[in-house]
Structure formats: C-alpha cells, structure tokens
Design an enzyme around this catalytic site. Structure first.
Site, PDB file in Angstrom:
ATOM      1  CB  SER A 139     159.543  54.442  57.618  1.00  0.00           C
ATOM      2  OG  SER A 139     160.504  55.461  57.732  1.00  0.00           O
ATOM      3  CB  SER A 176     157.682  57.326  60.558  1.00  0.00           C
ATOM      4  OG  SER A 176     158.454  56.436  59.810  1.00  0.00           O
ATOM      5  CE  LYS A 231     161.368  55.124  61.638  1.00  0.00           C
ATOM      6  NZ  LYS A 231     161.580  55.468  60.229  1.00  0.00           N
TER       7      LYS A 231
END
Length: 359
Positions: free
Chosen positions: A136, A193, A139
């Site tokens: 993640s 997240s 992101k």
C-alpha cells in the site's frame, strides 16, 4: 320391672364394653409400649444421625471436589493470565534495544533507507536499491495523481462492485453502493489504506483505471523513479514494485502537496453516511500516539512485501525521510524506525550501509 331389667341390661353392656376395651391393652402390653417407643426414638435418632453424617460426608466431599475444581480453574486462569502478560511484554518497548554493527544500527527490516530531505545526504542504507513489492505504499502515488489532476474534491463518487478486491479478498467497511466525496475517498486512502476508496479514485479518473495507472507510471518517470512500476492503484498486486530510494523520491514529492500531508497524518476521521457513520483511525501507530513530529506517512502490507513503512519526520531539526520494507510485523517496522531515530540523535551526521541482523 321393665326399668330394672333395662338398667341391668344396660349395665351389663357397659361392663362388657369396658372389659373389651381394657382387655385390648393388657398390663404386659402397657409395659412393652414405652420400650417400643424408646427403641423407635433411638432408631430414628440413629437414622437421623446417620443421615446427618452422610450429609456431612457428602458435603465435605463436594466441598473437596469443588476446591479441586476451583484449584484447577485457578491454575488455568493463572496460566491464561501468564500468557496474556507474556503477550503484553512481547509488544514493542518504548525504548527498543539499540544494537550496532560497525557503528550502524541492526534492523529487522530487509530494506531500509534514511535520507536528509533538505541536503539529500544519505544517512543510512540497507539493500536500498533492491526492487521489491511495495504493497500500500503504492497509495502515495495514487494520492499524487489525484492531487495533481485538480479534480473537484467535493464531487460524489459511489463504491461499486468493480471496487471489490478479488485479488486478495481483503475486506472493506465501504459497502457497495456507499456514496462519498472524492476528498473523503482520498482521506481514507492515505490515512487508513482503504482499498475500495483507492480503487474508486482510479476508476472515476478521466479515462478510467487504465488511464490512471498510465499516469502513475508517467509520474514515476518524471520523478526519476527508474526502478518503479505500477499495475493498479491500491498495492494489492505484488507487481507494483519499487526500491527504497525510489520511494524516498515519491515521499518527497508527496510532501510538497499540502493535502497529502494533511490526510496522511490525521489521527482519525469520522465518515458521515446516510445510514450512520464510520469511525476510522490512522494505520500508523506513530501518528495515533502523537509522539513523533510526522509530516507525511504511509504503511503497507501484503504477504509478498511484508510490513512496510514510509515516514517523513524531524530529528534534531533535520527533515528526514525513512523507508522500511519487508519487516516481519507491525511491531518490528515501528521498532526499526524508533531504533534509527535513537541512533541519529547520537550520530546525526553519519552515512553508510546498515548492518544485517544475524538472527
């Protein structure tokens, strides 16, 4: 004459009745009756005493069994409490052990990179050119693309079936049909997240997800991230790969965008919906506890990448970016950051390669 005869007959009947009545209880019988009563009382007393004794024995036995049972329960409880205590002690200490090899800190993460954000001086490196899955941490680039696109943040978008994770099967509190603004989706993407929120941002981008991923890779080239490649916006795919050095460049670029700093470092957020509200918290313990001056952060995890962390912080008035990849747990990734911080406080000007942990 009749009267006397009647009287005599009556007297005779009375006498017979008295004889029969008195005869039914002879003197011997009268003598035996008290003895029987006494024996009956004694027998009854013995029976009662026997019952009492048996009752006492039964009670004592029950109490003993209960005591044994309680003793076992207590032992089990103690064992359980003991395990609980061990689990508590196993958590990351507030001051983790600082071990050095050749003057450099020993870290659990397979990859580590620390750079002075202002001067560009590398303070610490460990396998920092290795290209690995980044989970993640992806992101952060998703946030950069949305921030640079200048799309209206108050525009409402809807979570659809297309946003459901079919790759890893991860869960989400954003149900299909949930409506939220683009700004809210970006907030949840960076702070908690939230995978469906991140995917919805890409799906509603002009040109759709395909155009969004192309923009991600183009931005990586612009930033000089030559070891980075993206295939989707969430980080659930292990094909999203980068190096610690490239991720430090990405963190520096994201830090230049105030909205990303704000959203990634908020401790919590309450998402108001038509059918109630959802309370979210930051995925980074350092932000939740508030002990560090953090300007930007992102956590990540998939099995292929391990536990990952990127954080912009300040140590002795130096703006730093720290990157940790492939840590064993959430505890160790935070512990590594704390170790590096302690180390830098005593050696703020050092640079080199971090020692490997032989464990």
């Amino acid at each position: 004459m009749r009267f006397h005869l009647t009287t005599r007959i009556g007297a005779a009947i009375v006498a017979v009745l008295m004889t029969v009545t008195l005869g039914s209880i002879s003197p011997a019988a009268e003598a035996r009756t008290p003895a029987k009563v006494s024996k009956a009382k004694v027998s009854k007393a013995k029976v009662s005493k026997s019952k009492v004794s048996k009752a006492k024995v039964a009670k004592a036995s029950s109490a003993k069994k209960a005591k044994v049972v309680r003793g076992k329960a207590t032992k089990v409880a103690v064992k359980k409490r003991g395990k609980g205590v061990k689990r508590t002690f196993a958590r990351a200490p507030s001051r983790p052990l600082l071990r050095l090899v050749n003057g450099l800190p020993v870290l659990k993460a397979s990859v580590a990179f620390v750079i002075d954000q202002d001067s560009g001086q590398v303070l610490l490196g460990k396998n920092d050119d290795d290209v690995r899955p980044i989970a993640s941490l992806t992101k952060l680039m998703t946030g950069v693309i949305i921030a640079d696109a200048k799309l209206p943040l108050d525009e409402r978008i809807t979570i659809t079936q297309d946003d459901v994770d079919r790759l890893k099967g991860s869960s989400s509190r954003l149900r299909v049909g949930t409506e939220l603004t683009r700004g809210q989706a970006l907030h949840l993407t960076l702070m908690s997240s939230e995978n469906r929120a991140a995917h919805a941002l890409a799906r509603t981008y002009p040109g759709g997800e395909r155009a969004f991923v192309e923009a991600m890779n183009n931005k990586a080239r612009q930033l000089g991230m030559d070891q980075t490649h993206y295939v989707e916006p969430t980080g659930l795919s292990s094909e999203n790969q980068s190096s610690a050095r490239d991720l430090a460049m990405l963190a520096d670029a994201a830090y230049d965008r105030p909205l990303l700093r704000k959203y990634s470092t908020s401790p919590g957020y309450r998402l108001e919906l038509d059918k109630g509200a959802l309370q979210y918290v930051n995925s980074n313990r350092l932000v939740r506890e508030g002990d560090w001056p953090i300007g930007l952060q992102k956590t990540g995890y998939i099995s292929e990448a391990g536990q990952c962390l990127v954080v912009q912080t300040k140590v002795k008035d130096r703006n730093l970016i720290m990157v940790f990849l492939d840590s064993a747990s959430k505890v160790t990734r935070i512990r590594d950051a704390e170790i590096v911080k302690r180390w830098l406080r005593t050696r703020p000007a050092v640079a080199g390669k971090a020692g490997d942990d032989g464990a």
